[in-house]
Scaffold this motif. Structure first.
Motif, short mmCIF file in Angstrom:
data_model
loop_
_atom_site.label_atom_id
_atom_site.label_comp_id
_atom_site.label_asym_id
_atom_site.label_seq_id
_atom_site.Cartn_x
_atom_site.Cartn_y
_atom_site.Cartn_z
N ASP A 35 0.85 -1.19 0.00
CA ASP A 35 0.00 0.00 0.00
C ASP A 35 0.88 1.24 0.00
OD1 ASP A 35 -1.91 1.88 0.21
OD2 ASP A 35 -2.74 1.23 2.13
N PRO A 36 1.38 1.65 -1.17
CA PRO A 36 2.31 2.76 -1.27
C PRO A 36 1.74 4.08 -0.77
CG PRO A 36 2.20 1.53 -3.34
CD PRO A 36 1.08 1.06 -2.48
N SER A 37 0.42 4.17 -0.60
CA SER A 37 -0.16 5.43 -0.16
C SER A 37 0.30 5.81 1.24
CB SER A 37 -1.68 5.34 -0.18
OG SER A 37 -2.15 4.38 0.75
N HIS A 38 0.84 4.82 2.01
CA HIS A 38 1.31 5.11 3.35
C HIS A 38 2.74 5.65 3.34
CE1 HIS A 38 -2.13 3.43 5.58
NE2 HIS A 38 -2.22 2.61 4.56
N ALA A 39 3.39 5.52 2.19
CA ALA A 39 4.74 6.07 2.08
C ALA A 39 4.65 7.54 1.71
CB ALA A 39 5.53 5.32 1.00
N LYS A 40 5.68 8.30 2.02
CA LYS A 40 5.70 9.73 1.70
C LYS A 40 5.78 9.91 0.19
CE LYS A 40 8.15 14.01 2.78
NZ LYS A 40 9.29 14.61 3.51
N PRO A 41 4.86 10.65 -0.42
CA PRO A 41 4.87 10.80 -1.87
C PRO A 41 6.08 11.60 -2.33
CG PRO A 41 3.28 12.29 -0.87
CD PRO A 41 3.76 11.39 0.23
N ALA A 42 6.57 11.24 -3.52
CA ALA A 42 7.69 11.98 -4.10
C ALA A 42 7.19 13.33 -4.57
CB ALA A 42 8.28 11.20 -5.28
N VAL A 43 8.03 14.34 -4.40
CA VAL A 43 7.67 15.69 -4.81
C VAL A 43 7.98 15.85 -6.30
CG1 VAL A 43 8.13 18.14 -4.50
CG2 VAL A 43 8.12 16.62 -2.52
N SER A 44 6.97 16.23 -7.07
CA SER A 44 7.15 16.44 -8.50
C SER A 44 6.98 17.93 -8.80
CB SER A 44 6.12 15.63 -9.29
OG SER A 44 6.22 15.89 -10.67
N ARG A 45 8.01 18.53 -9.33
CA ARG A 45 7.96 19.96 -9.63
C ARG A 45 7.95 20.16 -11.14
NH1 ARG A 45 9.07 23.01 -5.10
NH2 ARG A 45 10.04 21.93 -3.36
N LYS A 46 7.11 21.07 -11.60
CA LYS A 46 7.04 21.40 -13.00
C LYS A 46 6.98 22.91 -13.13
CE LYS A 46 6.89 17.25 -14.77
NZ LYS A 46 7.97 16.73 -15.62
N MET A 47 7.33 23.40 -14.33
CA MET A 47 7.19 24.83 -14.54
C MET A 47 5.73 25.21 -14.40
SD MET A 47 7.83 25.03 -18.65
CE MET A 47 7.14 23.80 -19.77
#
Length: 299
Positions: A35-47
């Motif tokens: 259940d990956p939802s319990h892991a801290k989500p990766a931060v995705s940055r876009k312009m």
């Protein structure tokens, strides 16, 4: 069953401390993997691209504020009407953005006419065609520069509407956008004020058509309704009808369509389509382009 319930069950059982530690570790690993939802989500940055409409109801222009979310460095594209642009810039700066340059797609007043006023508030370089007001840097065709850490910009010379017309491809990882000024509109193109049909054909069908199909298009004006009104007279295809339906129910189309979409629904990018050719009554590409533009001008 929750992770906490699993651990409580383990704790109730007689077991050595070593096995207990291993058991909890294994359960934790399995639970997070399942259940990956319990892991801290990766931060995705876009312009970040903010559209700033100007002269709505008359010119229907757009200025665009593009910000690198990592560094907050930002550029403003075609800020022609300072009274409508400056409030957005102030809000962005108050939020931490730093305006690093003004970018112009060409020299016409409704694109570069705000430069002098903008410089009173932001003393920054002006990147644009050689005839743009107060220009300090004219990039060569294919020249690149960066905004902040992650946004790569490529200048694409597209002379025709004006001889100093430049489109700008912005790339942040897999996120791509092209700011086309008055060269390419959603479903249309600019008038040939300073150029020829050959030049517009090259600008649209070589320079811009060669960009990745997923590149989002941000034009200098909101002309979609008028463009598709003409386009549907020329070509009653599925893609053109789809664009017509979108225009009928949406006020703005910038950033909603891609280069791949334009190749399908923009008649100025379909000069070899038999239906388009038949509409113009011409056979040579340059003549088809010329006839299309003349027909659109007369609407």
């Amino acid at each position: 069953m929750s992770l906490l319930t699993f651990i409580k069950q383990i704790l109730r059982r007689p077991i050595s401390s070593g096995l207990l530690t291993v058991g909890i570790a294994v359960l934790l690993w399995y639970y997070l993997r399942a259940d990956p939802s319990h892991a801290k989500p990766a931060v995705s940055r876009k312009m970040h691209i903010e559209s700033i409409p100007m002269w709505e109801g008359s010119g229907n222009n757009y200025a665009y504020l593009v910000t690198d979310d990592k560094t907050k460095d930002a550029v403003i594209i075609d800020p022609a009407n300072p009274s409508e642009v400056l409030p957005s810039l102030k809000k962005a700066v108050d939020g931490g953005a730093k305006i690093t340059s003004i970018i112009n797609t060409h020299h016409h007043h409704d694109h570069a006419g705000g430069n002098t006023e903008l410089l009173k508030s932001y003393s920054v370089p002006i990147i644009g065609g050689k005839d743009c007001v107060k220009v300090t840097k004219t990039p060569s065709h294919g020249e690149t520069f960066t905004i902040g850490e992650s946004i790569k910009v490529k200048a694409l010379h597209t002379p025709c509407h004006t001889q100093d017309s430049i489109c700008y491809l912005f790339e942040d990882g897999e996120d791509r956008a092209v700011f086309t000024g008055d060269t390419l509109f959603i479903g249309g193109c600019g008038r040939f004020f300073e150029g020829t049909p050959e030049e517009m054909d090259k600008a649209l069908n070589q320079t811009l058509a060669s960009l990745p199909d997923d590149t989002k298009v941000y034009p200098g004006h909101e002309y979609t309704k008028g463009n598709v009104k003409f386009g549907i007279k020329v070509l009653q295809s599925g893609p053109v009808k789809k664009l017509q339906a979108f225009a009928d129910s949406n006020k703005q189309a910038q950033g909603k369509f891609t280069i791949g979409d334009e190749k399908q629904h923009n008649v100025f990018m379909r000069l070899d389509d038999p239906t388009v050719v038949k509409f113009t009554g011409q056979t040579e590409r340059v003549d088809v382009m010329s006839a299309l533009r003349e027909a659109k001008n007369s609407m």
